[in-house]
Design an enzyme around this catalytic site. Structure first.
Site, PDB file in Angstrom:
ATOM      1  N   GLU A 133      47.879  22.347  14.109  1.00 26.45           N
ATOM      2  CA  GLU A 133      45.804  20.969  13.201  1.00 26.45           C
ATOM      3  C   GLU A 133      45.434  22.429  13.450  1.00 26.45           C
ATOM      4  OE1 GLU A 133      45.975  17.044  14.721  1.00 26.45           O
ATOM      5  OE2 GLU A 133      46.783  17.680  16.196  1.00 26.45           O
TER       6      GLU A 133
ATOM      7  N   HIS B 180      37.032  12.628  11.357  1.00 29.38           N
ATOM      8  CA  HIS B 180      38.337  13.208  10.580  1.00 29.38           C
ATOM      9  C   HIS B 180      38.088  13.359   9.248  1.00 29.38           C
ATOM     10  CE1 HIS B 180      42.307  13.949   9.823  1.00 29.38           C
ATOM     11  NE2 HIS B 180      43.087  14.072  11.395  1.00 29.38           N
TER      12      HIS B 180
ATOM     13  N   ARG C 170      38.084  20.620  11.442  1.00 29.49           N
ATOM     14  CA  ARG C 170      37.964  19.452  10.844  1.00 29.49           C
ATOM     15  C   ARG C 170      36.388  19.436  10.652  1.00 29.49           C
ATOM     16  NH1 ARG C 170      40.561  14.900  14.993  1.00 29.49           N
ATOM     17  NH2 ARG C 170      42.135  16.253  14.522  1.00 29.49           N
TER      18      ARG C 170
ATOM     19  N   HIS D 200      35.726   9.611  13.836  1.00 24.61           N
ATOM     20  CA  HIS D 200      37.359   9.783  14.322  1.00 24.61           C
ATOM     21  C   HIS D 200      36.429   9.760  16.110  1.00 24.61           C
ATOM     22  CE1 HIS D 200      40.946  10.889  14.619  1.00 24.61           C
ATOM     23  NE2 HIS D 200      41.059  11.673  15.373  1.00 24.61           N
TER      24      HIS D 200
ATOM     25  N   ARG E 295      34.917  18.855  18.405  1.00 24.57           N
ATOM     26  CA  ARG E 295      36.687  18.939  19.446  1.00 24.57           C
ATOM     27  C   ARG E 295      37.777  19.463  18.769  1.00 24.57           C
ATOM     28  NH1 ARG E 295      40.565  15.880  19.386  1.00 24.57           N
ATOM     29  NH2 ARG E 295      39.384  14.165  18.211  1.00 24.57           N
TER      30      ARG E 295
END
Ligand code: SIN
Length: 496
Positions: free
Chosen positions: A110, A224, A270, A328, A363
């Site tokens: 990811e 997100h 992100r 998110h 994160r």
């Protein structure tokens, strides 16, 4: 009611902690809906861990630090990553079946990861883990469960947290506990657009604030990048693992815009991608393109996403998928040490509501289930049973809301969500937060305080408002951009 361990919340951290705590004493787990209703149940991606021979702790740390803008607490981060492999092993022993090929765990990627290190189960990793943990918890005689049981506030004596006041079946009761654990999950419902379910109303954060728990990094709300751009509440997530399997972002002009913007392209961290999509959306829709993959691959790898997109007449192998950022994850939370202890004796906190500082300012993808697991495994290190003297406490009166009251509270809740999206969203103007956003939230808090008596819907809105105020105050203190806190303008003298 008395118990050794009171646990509030039934996501991965609450359930896992319950299993550990049950080895030490009698556990009471309460959850405000059904056991399965949690943020964990919605987690698609997976769990990041050092599992591959070519990977190592330092590399996973470096990726987490880079994503977190080096704001992470290195000691806590190292502790989490060092324990990542054993946490996955424990889940496998419980019966969680991660994807495997020829006896080897399959790993995916990811955003922000420099290598494949995410263990997963299709696009429903969280749901599978929840299922297994629920089965274990239900069959454990040491664990007592109350569903549809809402924690209204924590009980605090002079020296410690002694349990919680709850609403169960329209009645207010108290549960006294040697140790109380907040595992209440996220706060996504603070925002108009979120991937979080309706239950994510910041209850633990608000209860913690009310009894003086210290908070950390509350300005860092992760958006997100790729929620489905359709009018649903909550927004449906298109997992980052779709990009991990080769999907690219494309704008309305047909430009694959991440290619030139970051060395990791569509798998940049992100915060960077969310901000870029937010900018691109000013000029037209943004899409994910995974049309180069076959229907067979897509239906096997992403069965839930494939099916949900079909509801909108989107075929992943043929059509572009419209996406938009949505709130998110809360990177900060109630400050805890490595054992999950807050600054209030006998109050613990795990998972998304905790502020372990492992995530820094943003994160790294799939570090959240890992954090929830590793920290909630730490029970043996710090827990002591104790006798608590039950002080007499006055319980508030439960009220049922009239239709007019319900309507007003619903209106105030959506006002909070709109204000937060506008002023404390992806790009923040600190002047506007100070002069418009924060005063508006404070006014809503006053409005909500006018309702007397205890009621779950009312309390959830109060919790959202208090959390919103805390996020804005934290944002005002940080004058410069860092990670998910993006300041487009700090303070200007000519604000209008
Ligand atoms: C995703 O599947 O994109 C979400 C995973 C995460 O939030 O870490």
């Amino acid at each position: 009611m008395n118990t050794d361990f009171l646990i509030i919340g039934s996501g991965i951290s609450g359930l896992n902690f319950a299993l550990q705590a049950a080895k030490k004493g009698q556990v009471t787990l309460i959850t405000k809906k059904k056991l399965i209703d949690s943020n964990t149940n919605f987690a698609q991606g997976g769990i990041a861990a050092v599992l591959d021979k070519t990977d190592n702790i330092e590399r996973h740390m470096e990726d987490s630090l880079k994503a977190g803008a080096y704001h992470n607490n290195k000691k806590a981060l190292k502790f989490m990553i060092k324990n990542s492999k054993s946490a996955i092993k424990k889940l496998i022993e419980l019966g969680v079946k991660f994807e495997e090929k020829n006896g080897e765990l399959q790993l995916t990627k990811e955003g922000g990861h420099s290598t494949k290190r995410i263990a997963y189960i299709g696009d429903f990793t969280g749901h599978e883990i929840e299922k297994i943990l629920i089965k274990e918890v239900l069959s454990n005689p040491q664990i007592r469960i109350f569903e549809d049981c809402f924690a209204l506030k924590l009980i605090k004596s002079n020296t410690s947290c002694d349990g919680a006041i709850i609403i169960h079946k329209n009645t207010i009761k108290s549960i006294f506990a040697s140790n109380t654990t907040l595992a209440t999950g996220g706060i996504g419902q603070v925002y108009k657009h979120t991937t979080n379910p309706h239950i994510a109303t910041a209850d633990g954060i608000a209860m913690g604030i009310e009894i003086g728990a210290k908070l950390k990094d509350m300005e860092f709300i992760q958006f997100h990048p790729t929620a489905l751009a359709k009018n649903t509440k909550p927004k449906f997530l298109i997992s980052e693992t779709v990009r991990g399997e080769g999907a690219k972002l494309v704008n309305s002009k047909g430009e694959y815009f991440m290619q030139k913007l970051h060395p990791l392209k569509d798998l940049a961290p992100r915060d960077i991608i969310a901000k870029e999509i937010f900018e691109q959306l000013k000029f037209g829709p943004v899409y994910l393109d995974i049309r180069h993959k076959s229907k067979k691959f897509l239906t096997q790898r992403f069965p839930k996403i494939y099916k949900r997109l079909k509801d909108f007449k989107i075929s992943m192998e043929k059509d572009l998928i419209p996406v938009t950022p949505a709130a998110h994850y809360l990177c900060g939370g109630i400050q805890t040490n490595l054992n999950g202890q807050t600054c209030i004796p006998h109050l613990f906190c795990f998972g998304e509501s905790s502020g372990t500082e492992v995530h820094g300012a943003n994160r790294l993808a799939s570090n959240s289930l890992l954090e929830a697991l590793v920290f909630s495994n730490q029970i043996a290190k710090s827990l002591k049973k104790r006798n608590i003297s039950r002080t007499s406490i006055s319980l508030p009166k439960h009220i049922n809301l009239s239709p007019t009251q319900s309507k007003k509270i619903k209106y105030l809740k959506s006002k909070i969500q709109n204000i937060m999206w506008k002023y404390a969203g992806i790009s923040r103007n600190l002047d506007k937060i100070q002069k418009k956003g924060l005063p508006s939230i404070e006014k809503i808090i006053e409005e909500l305080e006018k309702f007397k008596g205890a009621n779950q819907t009312l309390q959830e809105s109060k919790n959202l408002a208090l959390c919103a105020k805390t996020i804005m105050k934290a944002a005002l203190k940080r004058k410069e951009s860092l990670g998910c806190h993006q300041v487009v303008e700090a303070f200007s003298s000519n604000f209008s």
